[in-house]
Each structure stands twice: as structure tokens, then as C-alpha cells.
Design an enzyme around this catalytic site. Structure first.
Site: not given
Length: 263
Positions: A69, A167, A64, A248, A254
Site C-alpha cells: 500500500e 502512519h 518491507d 514490523i 498495508c
């Protein structure tokens, strides 16, 4: 406006291991070649505003890690290295720290063993830092961050991410000094009282995660109704393909750390 005016950005190339990236729902395996094309388009959009973009090499050990971020909060006065709530991502933050130290004179760290916090849960506006509690960010992490940024003059406010949303910034983004782009489910919580809110169009909630980067609003491609709303409101919009990162749970914010360090 320091909340969306940036001189620098850090990105990281996706690795071949990204097919093992974390996801809430399996919607298919990311196509790495297409993701790399989208990634290049994203970097080009950032650079088009005059920003210096650092592109770090892929890290095979961290599937990932393209989502830089989450590793840090970058402010003009300094940077804070996060402590991700997903155990497989803890090493990503440590890997980012030296790159931040090369650009900042003051780099701080979330260190408590019971503190977890990810950058995707943090929205910095002109007047405050909003931090959303989520499955990846807990009360201890929020409290520790508040202590670390206090002497930089920042007021931190804890809010709550809707159930089932990864998030806080999955459902919102900053458009300018007083305006937030948000889903209705998030704004209905009252967390944006005092701000002007532009709602994403029903059915296009996935584009709430966009970014204001200098003169551009960079948003994922494929959401024409919300794009039209933003353009009608006077924003200059740049669309970037995001189909593979979305598999994902990734979005526009991000993919970069955005900042203007004062050292």
C-alpha cells in the site's frame, strides 16, 4: 461507492528478509511460516468478495515489500506511484509501477527530490483525500500529490498524524461513505469533522487499521470488543491473523492495493 467498492487488489508475498523489516519497537522476530498462513487467509478474504487479486512474488532485496500500500495511491481514474519516506523502501515504488501500468491507462509519479509520501498516510473517502503528515510523509509530498490528482477532480486535505504513530491509517480506516473507524487520539484532532466516527474500544487501538473491501470489513484478529461494536453497527466482519505483520508495524490496509480501474 468508489471509496470501498473494488474489482482488483495487488498483494505481494513476504520474503525471508522480512525479519529485517523496519519497526518502531522490537517486539520479536516475525515467524515467516505463520505470516504466510495469515497472508493466504487475507488473499482468500479479498477473493471471497469477487475481486481479482494479483499476488506478486516476494522481493528479497526489500524486507518491507509485503506492505504494498505504501508504494502507490490507486484511484478509479489512475494511479500515482509514491515516493516512500524510508530510504530503504524507495525501490519498492519503482518495482510496482509496471504492474500498475498493466492495469491503468494513466500512471503518474511523485518525483520531487524533496517530496516524500507513503500510501499508509492516505485515506480516500467519497468526498476527499485525507493525507496525514507523518515521519514518512512531508509537506512537499502532500503538495505534489494534490497537484497530480487535481484534474481527476479530487480535493485533497492535509491533516496530521499523532506523534509516535507511524502512519495516518495506523489509527483509522474507512467503514463506508460517511463513517470512519478511529482511535480517540486521532479523532480528537478534529480531522474527521463532518463524518460519523466509530471509536475503537480502549485497549484495542491496534485494530483501527482495518479495511472496508466491498461487503466486508476486514480487521485483525484478537480485538473482540471492537469487533462486537462493528457487528452491532451492521457491518459484516472478517478477522485475519496479523500477529507477525504487527511486529514490523503492519496492518490490514498495508497488505494490499485496492482499486477498480476505469482505464
Amino acid at each position: 461507492m468508489r471509496s470501498y467498492t473494488f474489482s482488483h487488489a495487488i498483494t505481494r508475498k513476504p520474503s525471508t528478509s522480512i525479519i529485517a523489516g523496519l519497526r518502531a519497537v522490537d517486539t520479536g522476530t516475525p515467524d515467516l511460516a505463520l505470516m504466510l498462513t495469515h497472508h493466504a487467509d487475507y488473499i482468500a478474504a479479498l477473493r471471497a468478495t469477487g475481486a481479482e487479486v494479483v499476488e506478486l512474488e516476494a522481493m528479497q532485496a526489500y524486507p518491507d515489500s509485503v506492505f504494498v500500500e505504501d508504494t502507490s495511491l490507486c484511484l478509479p481514474e489512475g494511479a500515482v506511484v509514491m515516493r516512500p519516506g524510508a530510504a530503504s523502501r524507495l525501490g519498492e515504488a519503482a518495482e510496482m509501477a509496471p504492474h500498475l501500468a498493466a492495469l491503468y491507462g494513466d500512471v503518474r509519479r511523485i518525483q520531487g527530490d524533496d517530496s516524500f509520501i507513503e500510501g499508509g498516510d492516505i485515506l480516500t473517502t467519497e468526498t476527499e483525500i485525507l493525507v496525514g503528515r507523518s515521519a514518512r510523509t512531508n509537506a512537499a509530498g502532500v503538495a505534489e500529490l494534490a497537484r497530480l490528482v487535481a484534474d481527476w477532480g479530487y480535493k485533497l486535505r492535509e491533516v496530521f498524524t499523532p506523534p509516535g504513530v507511524l502512519h495516518f491509517k495506523t489509527d483509522c480506516s474507512l467503514l463506508d461513505g460517511e463513517t470512519i473507524l478511529s482511535t480517540k487520539r486521532l479523532a480528537d484532532s478534529g480531522c474527521f469533522e463532518g463524518y460519523k466516527v466509530i471509536y475503537v474500544v480502549d485497549g484495542e487501538e491496534a485494530c483501527a487499521n482495518s479495511i472496508r473491501f466491498n461487503d466486508l470489513v476486514i480487521m485483525p484478529a484478537g480485538f473482540p470488543k471492537t469487533r462486537a461494536v462493528l457487528q452491532q453497527a451492521g457491518y459484516k466482519v472478517q478477522e485475519i491473523g496479523n500477529t507477525e505483520c504487527a511486529k514490523i508495524d503492519g496492518g490490514m490496509s498495508c497488505l494490499s492495493l485496492r482499486f477498480a480501474p476505469t482505464r
